[in-house]
Each structure stands twice: as C-alpha cells, then as structure tokens.
Motif scaffolding. Structure first.
Motif, PDB file in Angstrom:
ATOM      1  N   VAL A 103       0.902  -1.243  -0.069  1.00 48.20           N
ATOM      2  CA  VAL A 103       0.099   0.028  -0.025  1.00 48.20           C
ATOM      3  C   VAL A 103       0.816   1.208  -0.069  1.00 48.20           C
ATOM      4  O   VAL A 103       1.689   1.332   1.142  1.00 48.20           O
ATOM      5  CB  VAL A 103      -0.986   0.076   1.205  1.00 48.20           C
ATOM      6  N   VAL A 104       0.640   2.108  -0.979  1.00 49.63           N
ATOM      7  CA  VAL A 104       1.454   3.304  -1.291  1.00 49.63           C
ATOM      8  C   VAL A 104       0.490   4.401  -1.042  1.00 49.63           C
ATOM      9  O   VAL A 104      -0.639   4.575  -1.613  1.00 49.63           O
ATOM     10  CB  VAL A 104       2.310   3.300  -2.459  1.00 49.63           C
ATOM     11  N   GLU A 105       0.778   5.441  -0.257  1.00 48.37           N
ATOM     12  CA  GLU A 105       0.303   6.775   0.034  1.00 48.37           C
ATOM     13  C   GLU A 105       0.889   8.067  -0.281  1.00 48.37           C
ATOM     14  O   GLU A 105       1.984   8.268  -0.144  1.00 48.37           O
ATOM     15  CB  GLU A 105      -0.065   6.967   1.623  1.00 48.37           C
ATOM     16  N   LEU A 116       5.502   9.158  -2.399  1.00 49.93           N
ATOM     17  CA  LEU A 116       4.803   8.103  -2.510  1.00 49.93           C
ATOM     18  C   LEU A 116       5.300   7.161  -1.307  1.00 49.93           C
ATOM     19  O   LEU A 116       6.199   6.224  -1.404  1.00 49.93           O
ATOM     20  CB  LEU A 116       5.079   7.404  -3.838  1.00 49.93           C
ATOM     21  N   ILE A 117       4.637   7.299  -0.059  1.00 47.80           N
ATOM     22  CA  ILE A 117       5.343   6.510   0.989  1.00 47.80           C
ATOM     23  C   ILE A 117       4.768   4.922   0.932  1.00 47.80           C
ATOM     24  O   ILE A 117       3.428   4.727   0.821  1.00 47.80           O
ATOM     25  CB  ILE A 117       4.658   7.367   2.494  1.00 47.80           C
ATOM     26  N   VAL A 140      -2.908   5.269  -3.180  1.00 48.94           N
ATOM     27  CA  VAL A 140      -3.995   5.833  -2.306  1.00 48.94           C
ATOM     28  C   VAL A 140      -3.733   7.329  -2.624  1.00 48.94           C
ATOM     29  O   VAL A 140      -2.375   7.766  -2.084  1.00 48.94           O
ATOM     30  CB  VAL A 140      -4.315   5.393  -1.085  1.00 48.94           C
ATOM     31  N   ARG A 141      -4.657   8.208  -3.009  1.00 48.70           N
ATOM     32  CA  ARG A 141      -4.273   9.599  -3.117  1.00 48.70           C
ATOM     33  C   ARG A 141      -5.578  10.439  -2.603  1.00 48.70           C
ATOM     34  O   ARG A 141      -6.820   9.793  -2.767  1.00 48.70           O
ATOM     35  CB  ARG A 141      -4.243  10.204  -4.570  1.00 48.70           C
ATOM     36  N   GLY A 142      -5.342  11.788  -1.896  1.00 41.65           N
ATOM     37  CA  GLY A 142      -6.525  12.372  -1.457  1.00 41.65           C
ATOM     38  C   GLY A 142      -6.841  12.028  -0.073  1.00 41.65           C
ATOM     39  O   GLY A 142      -8.106  12.106   0.303  1.00 41.65           O
TER      40      GLY A 142
END
Length: 209
Positions: A103-105, A116-117, A140-142
């Motif tokens: 999972v990348v945030e 992009l953590i 995942v964005r926003g």
C-alpha cells in the motif's frame, strides 16, 4: 512453506475493503473512504520508504512466500486484487492469511515534495527492487490532511538503508521518524478487514512486511 489452498479475489473487492480500513485507535474513522484508490505498477525508484532498515529474517520469509505462491500460479508482485492462502503448519494445523499488494500513500510534505510513502509492504517492495521488478501496488491519493501516514519518508530514499539480522529494539534504534508524539493514533488497521495481516508469522511473512 506448505501452501495447501489459494483463493483469488478481484480488484473490486480489494478496493472496497481498502475503503473500510479504519484507524486503529479511532475505528469510526475510515481514512481511505473518500480517497482515490487504484492498482498501479510503480517503479521502486519512485517509492519512498519510511523506515530505516530491512530485517533480513523478514526478507527471507517474503522470498519464500513469493516462491511458494508461484508454485500455485500466483505472482506476488502482480496480484490484480488479493489472495487468501492457507498454510499447513506443525502438527497438521492450518492457518489462513490474506495477501494484498503493498500500500502506497501520496503525501505532500512541508517543502512541497510529493512523496509516495510505502505504508504497508516495505520488505516486499525491497525484494521487488532486488529482483528488478516493477511491482503492482495499491496507490492511495487524497487522504484527509488530518490523517497522514504516521511517519515521514526517508529524505535519502533507499540509499543507506540498514540491512539488519535482527529486529532492532525501539529504544536503541530509530526505526522511523514519527510525525507526532501519539503516532499510533494514525495507524491504519488493515487487520480489521483482512485476515492475519498484523505482525510477523511463524515461518511466514505478514503482508505488513
């Protein structure tokens, strides 16, 4: 590792479950509910690790899991959803686990950098890097600004990462640079919607690594 059963789940179910992931200490807050979530193949050069080390024991477990899943026709780096797999352990006991992509945030840091953590799946991302693979991730964005990922991305990225034989003690080693004192208040509780994805397992790797 003796995997005896594998069940595949499509991207629609994966993304639906991600939207139901709560904060561990605030189960009424679904941090990804209104976010833009997609499955993307992203080069590891573009990913920002938040922790300062790779634990070699976990890396070996991830590698073993990759090989075992491959025997069942599953590519750990291209799940196109998620899988549920059952392992036969000692004395014939069977345990079932879920495995979803790292999972990348997307996080906008104080200096304007868009990072992009790697929220979840650090060791799998590192293995992909060792194997020269562009892994599929949950991107995942926003995310609401009041609920950022609980640690900062490493300014130097993958460079200088420590390869450690043992899991370092928190009091003697800086695993991550936390954003706030009560950093656990920002933990995403994937265990609430997936099976057995918390910590390290006997002879296995959790999806958290």
């Amino acid at each position: 590792m003796q995997i005896v059963e594998v069940e595949r789940h499509g991207p629609e179910e994966l993304l639906a479950r991600m939207r139901r992931v709560p904060l561990m200490e605030q189960p009424e807050v679904f941090v990804f509910q209104e976010a833009l979530i997609s499955l993307e193949c992203i080069h590891t050069n573009c990913l920002a690790p938040p922790q300062n080390y790779v634990w070699l024991a976990e890396l070996r477990k991830v590698q073993e899991l990759r090989w075992s899943l491959k025997e069942h026709g599953v590519d750990m780096f291209r799940l196109d959803g998620f899988v549920t797999y059952t392992v036969e352990e000692a004395q014939g006991a069977r345990v079932t686990y879920d495995l979803y992509p790292p999972v990348v945030e997307e996080s906008i840091e104080a200096d304007g950098t868009v990072a992009l953590i790697i929220n979840d799946g650090m060791h799998r991302a590192y293995l992909a890097r060792l194997e020269w693979v562009v892994p599929q991730v949950v991107y995942v964005r926003g995310i609401p600004k009041q609920y950022p990922y609980y640690a900062f991305p490493r300014p130097q990225g993958w460079e200088g990462l420590d390869l450690l034989a043992d899991n370092p003690e928190k009091k003697r080693y800086l695993k991550k640079c936390h954003r706030i004192r009560r950093n656990k208040s920002l933990y995403r509780n994937f265990q609430a919607v997936f099976r057995n994805v918390g910590g390290s397992r006997s002879g296995l790797s959790s999806t958290g690594v």
